[in-house]
Design a protein around this motif. Structure first.
Motif, PDB file in Angstrom:
ATOM      1  N   ARG A   1     -32.976 -23.582 -65.198  1.00  0.00           N
ATOM      2  CA  ARG A   1     -33.513 -24.220 -66.388  1.00  0.00           C
ATOM      3  C   ARG A   1     -35.028 -24.314 -66.302  1.00  0.00           C
ATOM      4  O   ARG A   1     -35.600 -24.431 -65.209  1.00  0.00           O
ATOM      5  CB  ARG A   1     -32.921 -25.627 -66.537  1.00  0.00           C
ATOM      6  N   THR A   2     -35.644 -24.275 -67.438  1.00  0.00           N
ATOM      7  CA  THR A   2     -37.102 -24.415 -67.477  1.00  0.00           C
ATOM      8  C   THR A   2     -37.475 -25.821 -67.036  1.00  0.00           C
ATOM      9  O   THR A   2     -36.921 -26.803 -67.544  1.00  0.00           O
ATOM     10  CB  THR A   2     -37.632 -24.168 -68.900  1.00  0.00           C
ATOM     11  N   PRO A   3     -38.394 -25.956 -66.059  1.00  0.00           N
ATOM     12  CA  PRO A   3     -38.786 -27.297 -65.610  1.00  0.00           C
ATOM     13  C   PRO A   3     -39.239 -28.181 -66.768  1.00  0.00           C
ATOM     14  O   PRO A   3     -39.760 -27.699 -67.780  1.00  0.00           O
ATOM     15  CB  PRO A   3     -39.936 -27.007 -64.645  1.00  0.00           C
ATOM     16  N   GLU A   4     -39.049 -29.486 -66.597  1.00  0.00           N
ATOM     17  CA  GLU A   4     -39.327 -30.445 -67.664  1.00  0.00           C
ATOM     18  C   GLU A   4     -40.767 -30.333 -68.151  1.00  0.00           C
ATOM     19  O   GLU A   4     -41.033 -30.362 -69.362  1.00  0.00           O
ATOM     20  CB  GLU A   4     -39.035 -31.858 -67.176  1.00  0.00           C
ATOM     21  N   GLY A   5     -41.721 -30.221 -67.206  1.00  0.00           N
ATOM     22  CA  GLY A   5     -43.128 -30.145 -67.602  1.00  0.00           C
ATOM     23  C   GLY A   5     -43.416 -28.930 -68.472  1.00  0.00           C
ATOM     24  O   GLY A   5     -44.177 -29.016 -69.441  1.00  0.00           O
TER      25      GLY A   5
ATOM     26  N   ARG B   1     -41.124 -27.337 -70.304  1.00  0.00           N
ATOM     27  CA  ARG B   1     -40.409 -27.513 -71.581  1.00  0.00           C
ATOM     28  C   ARG B   1     -41.218 -28.355 -72.551  1.00  0.00           C
ATOM     29  O   ARG B   1     -41.251 -28.089 -73.757  1.00  0.00           O
ATOM     30  CB  ARG B   1     -39.039 -28.165 -71.331  1.00  0.00           C
ATOM     31  N   SER B   2     -41.883 -29.387 -72.026  1.00  0.00           N
ATOM     32  CA  SER B   2     -42.692 -30.234 -72.912  1.00  0.00           C
ATOM     33  C   SER B   2     -43.859 -29.448 -73.501  1.00  0.00           C
ATOM     34  O   SER B   2     -44.258 -29.684 -74.647  1.00  0.00           O
ATOM     35  CB  SER B   2     -43.207 -31.457 -72.142  1.00  0.00           C
ATOM     36  N   GLN B   3     -44.404 -28.505 -72.735  1.00  0.00           N
ATOM     37  CA  GLN B   3     -45.488 -27.674 -73.268  1.00  0.00           C
ATOM     38  C   GLN B   3     -44.966 -26.785 -74.397  1.00  0.00           C
ATOM     39  O   GLN B   3     -45.639 -26.602 -75.427  1.00  0.00           O
ATOM     40  CB  GLN B   3     -46.089 -26.809 -72.165  1.00  0.00           C
TER      41      GLN B   3
ATOM     42  N   ASP C   1     -42.438 -27.431 -76.302  1.00  0.00           N
ATOM     43  CA  ASP C   1     -42.160 -28.303 -77.447  1.00  0.00           C
ATOM     44  C   ASP C   1     -43.445 -28.640 -78.199  1.00  0.00           C
ATOM     45  O   ASP C   1     -43.419 -28.859 -79.420  1.00  0.00           O
ATOM     46  CB  ASP C   1     -41.474 -29.591 -76.987  1.00  0.00           C
TER      47      ASP C   1
ATOM     48  N   ARG D   1     -40.293 -17.321 -73.757  1.00  0.00           N
ATOM     49  CA  ARG D   1     -40.748 -18.603 -73.214  1.00  0.00           C
ATOM     50  C   ARG D   1     -41.686 -18.387 -72.029  1.00  0.00           C
ATOM     51  O   ARG D   1     -42.730 -19.048 -71.926  1.00  0.00           O
ATOM     52  CB  ARG D   1     -39.543 -19.458 -72.783  1.00  0.00           C
TER      53      ARG D   1
END
Length: 301
Positions: free
Chosen positions: A147-151, A153-155, A157, A102
């Motif tokens: 945890r992987t930051p939300e921003g 994680r969206s990348q 995804d 990741r």
């Protein structure tokens, strides 16, 4: 054999061979490195080289002696050019392989080279020293333990994978460091663009043809046209619009600089020579007397 005579500081004359360098293969053996390790050392700037005949790199004797005199030689030199894959890299950083992948896809970890396995899957390799430094930096702890930051994680995804792009950027820096000619610098940038994007940035066909002479060879040893060669070509070619636009801008700038340094060769203009007059076909003139005699005869009938 050609010799170069140099005057020393004490006024003496020293005659020595013009070439005080050795081929890359011999330098690798003298430094205790495998060919792949030597290539990586050059790419990472650990070993300074100079251009030789036929585009082959050479290493100065003084550079070899400098490296051999370094602390911990040869183990320290080998360790500085060690490249590892995902599993070994994750173990060095004490993270899971999934987290390592990741971070690499997000561009946090930058590969230095790659190879294709027997299934033609791309295996990215990373400098071990860089991974160890990254893991030892406390500022990176949130990425390694939390945890992987939300921003981010969206990348992930969305399917983002910056490994090819970051490798291209690293390779371009390496090629530019080795370039000893303005056209070679432009050719290095052109090697990361497909022919259409090169043509958009360099309108002149003669300049594009000249650029092709300075395009560096593709990494790896795949046969031209093979599946492995096509995969390598795809990895070498810019894909994202912003990356393409930046490379085109750089190519235009560097080509202009190369043009001012030395214009691209063009076919010699044909200068027509003096026109050769071809003699006209002349028919023998009919004697005038024959016409006069004929008219006199007709009149006397």
């Amino acid at each position: 054999m050609t010799y170069d005579t140099t005057v020393t500081a004490d006024g003496g004359s020293v005659a020595g061979e013009r070439d005080t360098t050795v081929p890359a293969g011999r330098a690798a053996r003298e430094l205790g490195l495998k060919p792949s390790e030597f290539d990586l050392a050059v790419q990472l700037g650990r070993i300074r080289t100079s251009p030789g005949d036929g585009g082959r790199r050479r290493v100065a004797r003084a550079e070899i002696e400098r490296l051999r005199a370094g602390p911990g030689f040869p183990e320290a030199l080998r360790r500085s050019v060690k490249a590892v894959g995902t599993a070994e890299g994750a173990a060095l950083m004490q993270v899971t392989g999934a987290l390592f992948t990741r971070l690499a896809r997000l561009g946090v970890l930058v590969p230095v080279t790659f190879h294709l396995n027997r299934h033609r899957a791309v295996v990215w390799l990373y400098p071990a020293e860089e991974l160890e430094r990254f893991a030892a930096d406390d500022r990176n702890a949130p990425l390694l333990t939390g945890r992987t930051p939300e921003g981010l994680r969206s990348q992930l995804d969305a399917g983002v994978d910056l490994r090819p792009r970051n490798w291209r950027g690293r390779r371009l820096g390496f090629l530019l460091r080795l370039a000893d000619d303005p056209w070679a610098r432009a050719g290095a940038v052109a090697s990361l663009l497909d022919p259409l994007h090169v043509a958009q940035a360099v309108k002149d066909p003669y300049e594009r043809s000249h650029l092709n002479r300075f395009r560096p060879p593709s990494p790896g040893h795949a046969d031209p046209g093979s599946p492995a060669a096509r995969i390598t070509e795809e990895l070498m070619t810019a894909q994202d619009a912003d990356e393409i636009a930046w490379l085109q801008s750089e190519l235009t700038r560097l080509t202009a600089r190369a043009r001012n340094h030395r214009p691209a060769p063009r076919p010699a203009r044909h200068r027509p020579g003096p026109a050769h007059r071809t003699p006209r076909d002349t028919k023998p003139a009919r004697p005038a007397s024959r016409g006069l005699l004929g008219r006199w005869r007709r009149c006397t009938r």
